[in-house]
Design a protein around this motif. Structure first.
Motif, mmCIF file in Angstrom:
data_model
loop_
_atom_site.group_PDB
_atom_site.id
_atom_site.type_symbol
_atom_site.label_atom_id
_atom_site.label_comp_id
_atom_site.label_asym_id
_atom_site.label_seq_id
_atom_site.Cartn_x
_atom_site.Cartn_y
_atom_site.Cartn_z
ATOM 1 N N ILE A 97 45.902 61.684 62.118
ATOM 2 C CA ILE A 97 44.596 61.315 61.564
ATOM 3 C C ILE A 97 43.887 60.282 62.356
ATOM 4 N N ASP A 98 44.593 59.380 62.946
ATOM 5 C CA ASP A 98 43.928 58.110 63.691
ATOM 6 C C ASP A 98 43.433 58.533 64.875
ATOM 7 N N ILE A 99 44.103 59.689 65.428
ATOM 8 C CA ILE A 99 43.459 60.039 66.817
ATOM 9 C C ILE A 99 42.339 60.981 66.486
ATOM 10 N N GLY A 100 42.468 61.846 65.536
ATOM 11 C CA GLY A 100 41.509 62.601 64.952
ATOM 12 C C GLY A 100 39.908 61.776 64.848
ATOM 13 N N LEU A 101 40.060 60.563 64.312
ATOM 14 C CA LEU A 101 39.217 59.773 63.777
ATOM 15 C C LEU A 101 38.431 59.283 65.144
ATOM 16 N N THR A 102 38.996 59.326 66.149
ATOM 17 C CA THR A 102 38.322 58.958 67.458
ATOM 18 C C THR A 102 37.670 59.951 68.262
ATOM 19 N N ILE A 103 37.744 61.317 67.749
ATOM 20 C CA ILE A 103 37.212 62.379 68.294
ATOM 21 C C ILE A 103 35.826 62.722 68.086
ATOM 22 N N ALA A 104 34.850 62.629 68.825
ATOM 23 C CA ALA A 104 33.441 62.946 68.826
ATOM 24 C C ALA A 104 33.180 64.245 67.991
ATOM 25 N N GLY A 105 32.539 64.491 66.842
ATOM 26 C CA GLY A 105 32.332 65.504 66.412
ATOM 27 C C GLY A 105 33.463 66.054 65.086
ATOM 28 N N ALA A 106 34.494 65.151 64.908
ATOM 29 C CA ALA A 106 35.423 65.409 64.036
ATOM 30 C C ALA A 106 34.576 64.811 62.838
ATOM 31 N N ASP A 107 35.171 65.537 61.684
ATOM 32 C CA ASP A 107 34.467 65.376 60.333
ATOM 33 C C ASP A 107 35.166 64.176 59.795
ATOM 34 N N LYS A 108 34.736 62.977 59.832
ATOM 35 C CA LYS A 108 35.187 61.580 59.492
ATOM 36 C C LYS A 108 35.411 61.325 58.151
ATOM 37 N N ALA A 109 34.660 62.194 57.241
ATOM 38 C CA ALA A 109 34.803 62.263 55.772
ATOM 39 C C ALA A 109 36.153 62.887 55.484
ATOM 40 N N LEU A 110 36.164 63.857 55.999
ATOM 41 C CA LEU A 110 37.572 64.955 55.575
ATOM 42 C C LEU A 110 38.721 64.077 56.128
ATOM 43 N N LEU A 133 36.550 56.443 48.941
ATOM 44 C CA LEU A 133 35.191 55.695 48.874
ATOM 45 C C LEU A 133 34.488 55.994 50.237
ATOM 46 N N THR A 134 35.276 55.607 51.287
ATOM 47 C CA THR A 134 34.705 55.798 52.579
ATOM 48 C C THR A 134 34.079 57.269 52.934
ATOM 49 N N ALA A 135 35.283 58.125 52.473
ATOM 50 C CA ALA A 135 35.019 59.847 52.810
ATOM 51 C C ALA A 135 33.705 60.042 51.710
ATOM 52 N N LYS A 136 33.613 59.625 50.734
ATOM 53 C CA LYS A 136 32.311 59.766 50.107
ATOM 54 C C LYS A 136 31.252 59.438 50.553
ATOM 55 N N ASP A 137 31.153 58.071 51.151
ATOM 56 C CA ASP A 137 30.138 57.637 51.647
ATOM 57 C C ASP A 137 29.653 58.498 53.088
#
Length: 174
Positions: A97-110, A133-137
């Motif tokens: 997940i943490d790696i995915g959050l660094t990838i441009a274009g990844a769905d950060k909410a999901l 809450l972050t995902a919702k935002d």
């Protein structure tokens, strides 16, 4: 520029999933036999194995192959992390997940939603709530935002039940 045959077959497989698994698998087999380095085909095979066959070993293999071939193939991160959570491999899931959050274009909410599920498994409900809450935002579609509202309600009730349980244990000790 023409689209390669493997890409057309992959798009057809994606279109068939999950409604016609037989056709989906047939097309994926053609893609992989012609090009074993197709990240999308491995990703989709991972989903078929995880969601349709419950063959988690093969699902994990194909998700890993997809990321090995193309670490920027973002859909893999969500489903691979969910699989790792199912397998109780929480540290590995958090890393994915943490790696995915660094990838441009990844769905950060999901990804934040999946991370919230992970923290819920740890029974860290406050952290899970914050992640939901972050995902919702970060969400850009109302259906996902409503889904986060239902997750927040569920977490709230779990936290309340846990607090009651802990209070009950304290009374028994006295």
């Amino acid at each position: 520029m023409a689209i390669e045959t493997q890409e057309i077959l992959y798009m057809q497989a994606l279109d068939k999933y999950p409604y016609d698994i037989e056709q989906c698998m047939e097309k994926l087999q053609y893609v992989i036999s012609a090009n074993n380095e197709h990240a999308g085909a491995h990703y989709l095979l991972g989903r078929v194995y995880a969601e349709q066959i419950s063959d988690y070993k093969n699902a994990k293999y194909h998700y890993q192959m997809a990321l090995h071939i193309n670490h920027r193939y973002t859909p893999t991160y969500y489903y691979y992390a969910e699989l790792l959570i199912i397998l109780d491999q929480y540290d590995e899931a958090l890393n994915v997940i943490d790696i995915g959050l660094t990838i441009a274009g990844a769905d950060k909410a999901l990804l934040n939603f999946v991370k919230g599920i992970l923290y819920e498994k740890y029974e860290m409900y406050a952290t899970a709530k914050d992640l939901f809450l972050t995902a919702k935002d970060l969400a850009i579609n109302n259906d996902f935002r409503y889904h986060m509202d239902s997750q927040l309600t569920r977490i709230k009730s779990k936290k309340k039940a846990l607090n009651k349980k802990e209070a009950s244990k304290k009374l028994k000790k006295k």
